[in-house]
Motif scaffolding. Structure first.
Motif, mmCIF file in Angstrom:
data_model
loop_
_atom_site.group_PDB
_atom_site.id
_atom_site.type_symbol
_atom_site.label_atom_id
_atom_site.label_comp_id
_atom_site.label_asym_id
_atom_site.label_seq_id
_atom_site.Cartn_x
_atom_site.Cartn_y
_atom_site.Cartn_z
ATOM 1 N N SER A 45 0.811 -1.218 0.000
ATOM 2 C CA SER A 45 0.000 0.000 0.000
ATOM 3 C C SER A 45 0.851 1.278 0.000
ATOM 4 O O SER A 45 0.438 2.282 -0.555
ATOM 5 N N GLU A 46 2.048 1.232 0.594
ATOM 6 C CA GLU A 46 2.917 2.411 0.578
ATOM 7 C C GLU A 46 3.352 2.746 -0.845
ATOM 8 O O GLU A 46 3.366 3.907 -1.245
ATOM 9 N N ARG A 47 3.708 1.726 -1.607
ATOM 10 C CA ARG A 47 4.131 1.957 -2.996
ATOM 11 C C ARG A 47 2.953 2.419 -3.853
ATOM 12 O O ARG A 47 3.123 3.267 -4.726
ATOM 13 N N VAL A 48 1.791 1.859 -3.597
ATOM 14 C CA VAL A 48 0.604 2.260 -4.348
ATOM 15 C C VAL A 48 0.282 3.725 -4.043
ATOM 16 O O VAL A 48 0.034 4.522 -4.951
ATOM 17 N N PHE A 49 0.323 4.079 -2.758
ATOM 18 C CA PHE A 49 0.084 5.471 -2.378
ATOM 19 C C PHE A 49 1.102 6.387 -3.054
ATOM 20 O O PHE A 49 0.745 7.425 -3.605
ATOM 21 N N GLU A 50 2.363 6.009 -2.994
ATOM 22 C CA GLU A 50 3.424 6.818 -3.588
ATOM 23 C C GLU A 50 3.196 7.018 -5.080
ATOM 24 O O GLU A 50 3.391 8.112 -5.603
ATOM 25 N N LYS A 51 2.747 5.974 -5.753
ATOM 26 C CA LYS A 51 2.463 6.075 -7.195
ATOM 27 C C LYS A 51 1.379 7.112 -7.453
ATOM 28 O O LYS A 51 1.524 7.990 -8.302
ATOM 29 N N TYR A 52 0.271 7.034 -6.699
ATOM 30 C CA TYR A 52 -0.818 7.997 -6.890
ATOM 31 C C TYR A 52 -0.388 9.403 -6.495
ATOM 32 O O TYR A 52 -0.764 10.382 -7.148
ATOM 33 N N TYR A 53 0.387 9.508 -5.451
ATOM 34 C CA TYR A 53 0.874 10.822 -5.033
ATOM 35 C C TYR A 53 1.726 11.445 -6.135
ATOM 36 O O TYR A 53 1.524 12.602 -6.498
ATOM 37 N N MET A 54 2.651 10.684 -6.673
ATOM 38 C CA MET A 54 3.530 11.211 -7.731
ATOM 39 C C MET A 54 2.746 11.507 -9.012
ATOM 40 O O MET A 54 3.019 12.483 -9.699
ATOM 41 N N ASP A 55 1.768 10.670 -9.328
ATOM 42 C CA ASP A 55 0.997 10.840 -10.559
ATOM 43 C C ASP A 55 0.022 12.013 -10.499
ATOM 44 O O ASP A 55 -0.230 12.654 -11.519
ATOM 45 N N TYR A 56 -0.548 12.298 -9.321
ATOM 46 C CA TYR A 56 -1.663 13.241 -9.262
ATOM 47 C C TYR A 56 -1.451 14.477 -8.397
ATOM 48 O O TYR A 56 -2.323 15.351 -8.374
ATOM 49 N N LYS A 57 -0.338 14.603 -7.708
ATOM 50 C CA LYS A 57 -0.183 15.755 -6.810
ATOM 51 C C LYS A 57 -0.234 17.083 -7.570
ATOM 52 O O LYS A 57 -0.858 18.026 -7.099
ATOM 53 N N LYS A 58 0.386 17.163 -8.724
ATOM 54 C CA LYS A 58 0.368 18.409 -9.490
ATOM 55 C C LYS A 58 -1.036 18.706 -10.005
ATOM 56 O O LYS A 58 -1.491 19.849 -9.964
ATOM 57 N N ASN A 59 -1.718 17.678 -10.506
ATOM 58 C CA ASN A 59 -3.076 17.879 -11.021
ATOM 59 C C ASN A 59 -4.015 18.350 -9.921
ATOM 60 O O ASN A 59 -4.828 19.256 -10.135
ATOM 61 N N ILE A 60 -3.924 17.724 -8.770
ATOM 62 C CA ILE A 60 -4.771 18.114 -7.633
ATOM 63 C C ILE A 60 -4.422 19.533 -7.202
ATOM 64 O O ILE A 60 -5.309 20.363 -6.989
ATOM 65 N N TYR A 61 -3.139 19.831 -7.092
ATOM 66 C CA TYR A 61 -2.713 21.171 -6.682
ATOM 67 C C TYR A 61 -3.302 22.231 -7.620
ATOM 68 O O TYR A 61 -3.887 23.212 -7.161
ATOM 69 N N TRP A 62 -3.157 22.048 -8.920
ATOM 70 C CA TRP A 62 -3.636 23.068 -9.855
ATOM 71 C C TRP A 62 -5.159 23.134 -9.896
ATOM 72 O O TRP A 62 -5.734 24.197 -10.083
ATOM 73 N N TYR A 63 -5.798 22.007 -9.698
ATOM 74 C CA TYR A 63 -7.261 22.002 -9.601
ATOM 75 C C TYR A 63 -7.698 22.871 -8.414
ATOM 76 O O TYR A 63 -8.606 23.692 -8.537
ATOM 77 N N VAL A 64 -7.023 22.723 -7.299
ATOM 78 C CA VAL A 64 -7.338 23.498 -6.096
ATOM 79 C C VAL A 64 -6.908 24.953 -6.271
ATOM 80 O O VAL A 64 -7.659 25.884 -5.971
ATOM 81 N N ARG A 65 -5.701 25.155 -6.783
ATOM 82 C CA ARG A 65 -5.127 26.502 -6.893
ATOM 83 C C ARG A 65 -5.987 27.439 -7.721
ATOM 84 O O ARG A 65 -6.104 28.618 -7.442
ATOM 85 N N ARG A 66 -6.595 26.914 -8.768
ATOM 86 C CA ARG A 66 -7.431 27.749 -9.621
ATOM 87 C C ARG A 66 -8.703 28.199 -8.910
ATOM 88 O O ARG A 66 -9.398 29.077 -9.381
ATOM 89 N N ARG A 67 -8.989 27.621 -7.765
ATOM 90 C CA ARG A 67 -10.233 27.927 -7.064
ATOM 91 C C ARG A 67 -10.038 28.681 -5.751
ATOM 92 O O ARG A 67 -10.997 29.184 -5.198
ATOM 93 N N VAL A 68 -8.817 28.724 -5.253
ATOM 94 C CA VAL A 68 -8.566 29.409 -3.985
ATOM 95 C C VAL A 68 -7.621 30.579 -4.213
ATOM 96 O O VAL A 68 -7.010 30.701 -5.268
ATOM 97 N N SER A 69 -7.477 31.402 -3.166
ATOM 98 C CA SER A 69 -6.793 32.677 -3.340
ATOM 99 C C SER A 69 -5.276 32.661 -3.201
ATOM 100 O O SER A 69 -4.636 33.649 -3.511
ATOM 101 N N SER A 70 -4.689 31.560 -2.719
ATOM 102 C CA SER A 70 -3.233 31.597 -2.532
ATOM 103 C C SER A 70 -2.596 30.222 -2.720
ATOM 104 O O SER A 70 -3.258 29.192 -2.602
ATOM 105 N N ASP A 71 -1.301 30.272 -2.959
ATOM 106 C CA ASP A 71 -0.522 29.040 -3.098
ATOM 107 C C ASP A 71 -0.523 28.240 -1.800
ATOM 108 O O ASP A 71 -0.622 27.018 -1.823
ATOM 109 N N GLU A 72 -0.395 28.936 -0.679
ATOM 110 C CA GLU A 72 -0.331 28.259 0.612
ATOM 111 C C GLU A 72 -1.606 27.469 0.892
ATOM 112 O O GLU A 72 -1.547 26.317 1.349
#
Length: 171
Positions: free
Chosen positions: A3-30
């Motif tokens: 499960s750690e490797r599976v989590f790591e795979k999803y984290y590496m694959d989707y962290k940027k997509n999730i970040y930008w999805y969120v960033r476009r909707r909120v007021s700051s990077d933080e």
């Protein structure tokens, strides 16, 4: 795969997509970084998601959690939940490379017209347009993220495009 490797795979694959999805909707990077981290914490806390869902299911789950966390963020801030910052998304949808100055000026005018027309759409219509054309999700994925039926998502998208067309052809 553990499960750690599976989590790591999803984290590496989707962290940027999730970040930008969120960033476009909120007021700051933080804030976007915090929400993105919280999404993946939820994934760790709900490890059955990794074992019971396929890749598309986990992806949809991540975006659904991100969407819900954005809504919660706006609720906590006593801000209208429906105030998504769509302007950056629209600009990205119609972005052009710098080149011919006249073509650039025409595109700027078209962007302004589109931004004005987008103001006439409901927040759910803006969100579905963004998920379909910017994030490039299938109707099934959008339905899972928004909690709506696939047919309803298609109808909302169709009607939103019709509204935009009507607003843009009147001008």
């Amino acid at each position: 795969m553990n499960s750690e490797r599976v989590f790591e795979k999803y984290y590496m694959d989707y962290k940027k997509n999730i970040y930008w999805y969120v960033r476009r909707r909120v007021s700051s990077d933080e804030i976007a970084q915090d929400i993105t981290a919280d999404v993946f914490v939820k994934l760790i806390e709900n490890d059955e998601v990794l074992s019971k869902r396929d890749c598309n299911g986990v992806k949809a789950w991540l975006f659904t959690v991100a969407r819900n966390m954005i809504i919660d963020f706006f609720r906590k801030k006593s801000t209208n939940v429906e105030k998504f910052d769509i302007d950056d998304e629209v600009l990205e949808l119609v972005a052009v490379e710098d080149g011919d100055h006249l073509a650039h000026e025409i595109k700027d005018e078209q962007k302004q017209l589109l931004l004005g027309a987008m103001d006439g759409l409901k927040p759910v219509e803006k969100e579905i347009l963004s998920l379909r054309f910017q994030e490039e999700y299938s109707f099934a994925e959008i339905a899972e993220i928004t909690g709506k039926k696939e047919g309803n998502v298609k109808m909302i998208l169709y009607r939103a495009l019709e509204k935009l067309n009507g607003m843009l052809t009147k001008k």
